[in-house]
Design a protein around this motif. Structure first.
Motif, PDB file in Angstrom:
ATOM      1  N   GLU A 100     126.549  41.664  23.374  1.00 31.83           N
ATOM      2  CA  GLU A 100     125.278  40.965  23.632  1.00 31.83           C
ATOM      3  C   GLU A 100     124.503  41.728  24.708  1.00 31.83           C
ATOM      4  O   GLU A 100     125.032  42.023  25.766  1.00 31.83           O
ATOM      5  N   GLN A 106     118.199  32.894  21.371  1.00 35.70           N
ATOM      6  CA  GLN A 106     116.923  32.176  21.546  1.00 35.70           C
ATOM      7  C   GLN A 106     117.140  30.803  22.181  1.00 35.70           C
ATOM      8  O   GLN A 106     116.313  30.344  22.966  1.00 35.70           O
ATOM      9  N   TYR A 162     114.706  27.860  24.821  1.00 35.19           N
ATOM     10  CA  TYR A 162     114.571  26.388  24.844  1.00 35.19           C
ATOM     11  C   TYR A 162     115.848  25.662  25.260  1.00 35.19           C
ATOM     12  O   TYR A 162     116.317  24.771  24.565  1.00 35.19           O
ATOM     13  N   LYS A 192     115.432  21.853  25.349  1.00 39.56           N
ATOM     14  CA  LYS A 192     114.981  21.122  24.156  1.00 39.56           C
ATOM     15  C   LYS A 192     116.138  20.333  23.543  1.00 39.56           C
ATOM     16  O   LYS A 192     117.280  20.767  23.569  1.00 39.56           O
ATOM     17  N   ASP A 212     119.202  34.869  11.948  1.00 37.67           N
ATOM     18  CA  ASP A 212     117.761  35.086  11.727  1.00 37.67           C
ATOM     19  C   ASP A 212     117.432  36.463  11.172  1.00 37.67           C
ATOM     20  O   ASP A 212     116.407  36.632  10.504  1.00 37.67           O
ATOM     21  N   ILE A 228     119.602  27.358  13.003  1.00 38.43           N
ATOM     22  CA  ILE A 228     120.948  27.516  13.550  1.00 38.43           C
ATOM     23  C   ILE A 228     121.981  27.123  12.487  1.00 38.43           C
ATOM     24  O   ILE A 228     122.977  27.819  12.275  1.00 38.43           O
TER      25      ILE A 228
HETATM   26  C1  LIG Z   1     111.110  27.500  20.439  1.00 41.91           C
HETATM   27  C2  LIG Z   1     112.128  27.491  19.330  1.00 41.91           C
HETATM   28  C3  LIG Z   1     112.702  26.289  18.925  1.00 41.91           C
HETATM   29  C4  LIG Z   1     113.656  26.280  17.899  1.00 41.91           C
HETATM   30  N1  LIG Z   1     114.211  25.095  17.526  1.00 41.91           N
HETATM   31  C5  LIG Z   1     115.182  25.079  16.577  1.00 41.91           C
HETATM   32  C6  LIG Z   1     115.799  23.846  16.179  1.00 41.91           C
HETATM   33  O1  LIG Z   1     115.459  22.762  16.674  1.00 41.91           O
HETATM   34  N2  LIG Z   1     116.782  23.896  15.226  1.00 41.91           N
HETATM   35  C7  LIG Z   1     117.176  25.072  14.640  1.00 41.91           C
HETATM   36  O2  LIG Z   1     118.083  25.070  13.798  1.00 41.91           O
HETATM   37  N3  LIG Z   1     116.597  26.253  14.995  1.00 41.91           N
HETATM   38  C8  LIG Z   1     115.616  26.281  15.941  1.00 41.91           C
HETATM   39  N4  LIG Z   1     115.032  27.473  16.288  1.00 41.91           N
HETATM   40  C9  LIG Z   1     115.502  28.701  15.608  1.00 41.91           C
HETATM   41  C10 LIG Z   1     116.858  29.138  16.186  1.00 41.91           C
HETATM   42  O3  LIG Z   1     116.763  29.304  17.588  1.00 41.91           O
HETATM   43  C11 LIG Z   1     117.288  30.444  15.532  1.00 41.91           C
HETATM   44  O4  LIG Z   1     117.418  30.221  14.138  1.00 41.91           O
HETATM   45  C12 LIG Z   1     118.628  30.904  16.111  1.00 41.91           C
HETATM   46  O5  LIG Z   1     118.536  31.173  17.492  1.00 41.91           O
HETATM   47  C13 LIG Z   1     119.093  32.162  15.384  1.00 41.91           C
HETATM   48  O6  LIG Z   1     120.304  32.563  15.954  1.00 41.91           O
HETATM   49  P1  LIG Z   1     120.798  34.078  15.865  1.00 41.91           P
HETATM   50  O7  LIG Z   1     122.128  34.098  16.554  1.00 41.91           O
HETATM   51  O8  LIG Z   1     120.688  34.554  14.472  1.00 41.91           O
HETATM   52  O9  LIG Z   1     119.716  34.931  16.668  1.00 41.91           O
HETATM   53  P2  LIG Z   1     119.208  34.859  18.198  1.00 41.91           P
HETATM   54  O10 LIG Z   1     119.279  33.483  18.746  1.00 41.91           O
HETATM   55  O11 LIG Z   1     117.870  35.552  18.176  1.00 41.91           O
HETATM   56  O12 LIG Z   1     120.268  35.758  18.980  1.00 41.91           O
HETATM   57  C14 LIG Z   1     120.351  37.139  18.724  1.00 41.91           C
HETATM   58  C15 LIG Z   1     121.003  37.787  19.940  1.00 41.91           C
HETATM   59  O13 LIG Z   1     121.207  39.182  19.658  1.00 41.91           O
HETATM   60  C16 LIG Z   1     120.971  39.932  20.829  1.00 41.91           C
HETATM   61  N5  LIG Z   1     120.655  41.321  20.440  1.00 41.91           N
HETATM   62  C17 LIG Z   1     119.555  41.748  19.769  1.00 41.91           C
HETATM   63  N6  LIG Z   1     119.618  43.087  19.589  1.00 41.91           N
HETATM   64  C18 LIG Z   1     120.782  43.498  20.170  1.00 41.91           C
HETATM   65  C19 LIG Z   1     121.420  44.773  20.331  1.00 41.91           C
HETATM   66  N7  LIG Z   1     120.883  45.889  19.840  1.00 41.91           N
HETATM   67  N8  LIG Z   1     122.612  44.839  20.995  1.00 41.91           N
HETATM   68  C20 LIG Z   1     123.193  43.698  21.492  1.00 41.91           C
HETATM   69  N9  LIG Z   1     122.621  42.464  21.383  1.00 41.91           N
HETATM   70  C21 LIG Z   1     121.441  42.371  20.724  1.00 41.91           C
HETATM   71  C22 LIG Z   1     119.792  39.216  21.478  1.00 41.91           C
HETATM   72  O14 LIG Z   1     119.747  39.487  22.880  1.00 41.91           O
HETATM   73  C23 LIG Z   1     120.127  37.748  21.191  1.00 41.91           C
HETATM   74  O15 LIG Z   1     120.856  37.143  22.248  1.00 41.91           O
HETATM   75  C24 LIG Z   1     114.057  27.505  17.278  1.00 41.91           C
HETATM   76  C25 LIG Z   1     113.489  28.725  17.693  1.00 41.91           C
HETATM   77  C26 LIG Z   1     112.532  28.725  18.711  1.00 41.91           C
HETATM   78  C27 LIG Z   1     111.929  30.035  19.137  1.00 41.91           C
END
Ligand SMILES: Cc1cc2nc3c(=O)[nH]c(=O)nc-3n(C[C@H](O)[C@H](O)[C@H](O)COP(=O)(O)OP(=O)(O)OC[C@H]3O[C@@H](n4cnc5c(N)ncnc54)[C@H](O)[C@@H]3O)c2cc1C
Length: 330
Positions: free
Chosen positions: A37, A45, A50, A53, A286, A297
């Motif tokens: 990470e 995210q 948030y 939230k 995502d 999520i």
């Molecule tokens: C304001 C807001 C409200 C939301 N509310 C909801 C909700 O109520 N319910 C819901 O289901 N979803 C919600 N979402 C969407 C949800 O947050 C995302 O779907 C979720 O965070 C996706 O998770 P992820 O692990 O795929 O990616 P992310 O949460 O984007 O995490 C990806 C991680 O990878 C790391 N990373 C990136 N590139 C590299 C690299 N090269 N090397 C090492 N690390 C790296 C980043 O630092 C990050 O920590 C919301 C989003 C936002 C912006």
């Protein structure tokens, strides 16, 4: 520095909620796993944008705060042997025979399979398009609610009209003296349930307006807002402004990687079980893209076990696959 003694079965790139859950599940499969990470904390995210939230759409939790969800995921992850490396940004992934060399700002390591869970990559809030907005940032102008306590008994204007803006307005209503929700359209573009809650709340909509000017007025901010398609202007004084115009994500989180699975617009094409067009490279959360994909999520939580199991079947074809984490015996 090269970590030669260990070849990981699975390297999960990204420690957002999806990568965290994949890290836990890979531990259940006894896979030698690392989660890399780039930030100093896990949670993606949810943790950075948030934490305060209340999330309503996670199975098994009628409601849960972002920060609490991340904490639960951390506790779950700690029950297995998966290694977590923070402040570790993956800068390149190279194919070396059947394996992958993962190059980071902290050194490199080898892995048999990788799961890319980089989410939206590095992201920044879409800023308020007002010349002097930076003067107010951090004191009266915020792009996310990190510390709810700051807004206690204050007058707050939330700018934006999507789900996140409405959620923030409702959250702030629980502590603030008065909350306004300013949007450039008459209607809010959010889930029906959120709009219903908004209508039942004391949040005061200010529509259809766009903020055109900010001025200091003692400890407060004087906002000038222009009515859309009209010359009419309105001014109002508030203690704080919280802008939620969405986020601008990095175009390509994999820029410069030698191993670069196919995709477009910063997303990676994902086939069944998170497979990409590169053998033993999977993608979840995502960043993973397919028809009907919803960036939620819960979606990532579903994709994680599928990708881990597909990775394990591919690198250990003779091992029996799992049915579920516990088995019922008759
Ligand atoms: C304001 C807001 C409200 C939301 N509310 C909801 C909700 O109520 N319910 C819901 O289901 N979803 C919600 N979402 C969407 C949800 O947050 C995302 O779907 C979720 O965070 C996706 O998770 P992820 O692990 O795929 O990616 P992310 O949460 O984007 O995490 C990806 C991680 O990878 C790391 N990373 C990136 N590139 C590299 C690299 N090269 N090397 C090492 N690390 C790296 C980043 O630092 C990050 O920590 C919301 C989003 C936002 C912006």
């Amino acid at each position: 520095m090269m970590d030669n003694d260990k070849i990981y079965d699975i390297t999960i790139i990204g420690g957002g909620p999806t990568g965290m859950f994949a890290g836990f599940y890979a531990g259940l499969r006894n896979a030698k796993t690392q989660v890399l990470e780039s930030l100093s904390e896990l949670g993606g995210q949810v943790a950075t944008l948030y934490p305060e939230k209340t999330i309503l759409d996670i199975g098994g939790y009628p409601q849960i705060k972002g920060r609490e969800l991340v904490s639960q995921l951390e506790q779950q992850l700690q029950t297995v042997d998966t290694e977590v490396k923070l402040n570790t940004t993956v800068q390149n992934v190279k194919q070396v025979g059947d394996e992958f060399k993962i190059v980071t700002n902290q050194g490199s390591s080898m892995s048999k399979a990788i799961i890319i869970a980089t989410g939206v990559g590095a992201f920044n809030p879409r800023k308020l398009a007002v010349d002097n907005s930076e003067e107010f940032e951090g004191t009266n102008l915020f792009y996310s609610v990190k510390d709810l306590g700051h807004f206690t008994d204050r007058t707050v204007l939330v700018a934006g009209g999507g789900d996140a803006a409405i959620d923030e307005a409702l959250l702030l209503e629980s502590v603030a003296k008065q909350v306004y929700l300013l949007h450039r359209r008459d209607k809010f573009r959010a889930m029906e349930h959120s709009v219903d809650l908004l209508e039942q709340s004391k949040v005061e909509p200010v529509t259809p307006y766009l903020i055109s000017q900010l001025d200091h007025d003692g400890q407060q901010v004087k906002i000038t807002a222009k009515k859309m398609k009209s010359d009419e202007e309105k001014t109002m004084n508030v203690d704080d402004i919280v802008v939620n115009y969405g986020f601008i994500a990095q175009d390509d989180a994999l820029a410069g990687w030698d191993v670069h699975p196919e995709g477009s617009r910063g997303k990676i094409n994902s086939g069944i079980s998170g497979k990409t067009n590169v053998k033993n490279v999977f993608t979840i959360g995502d960043v993973a893209d397919y028809d009907t994909k919803q960036a939620l999520i819960a979606t990532g939580f579903g994709e994680a076990p599928q990708a881990v199991n597909a990775a394990m079947s591919s690198i250990y074809p003779d091992r029996r696959g799992p049915v579920h984490s516990t088995s019922m015996k008759r």
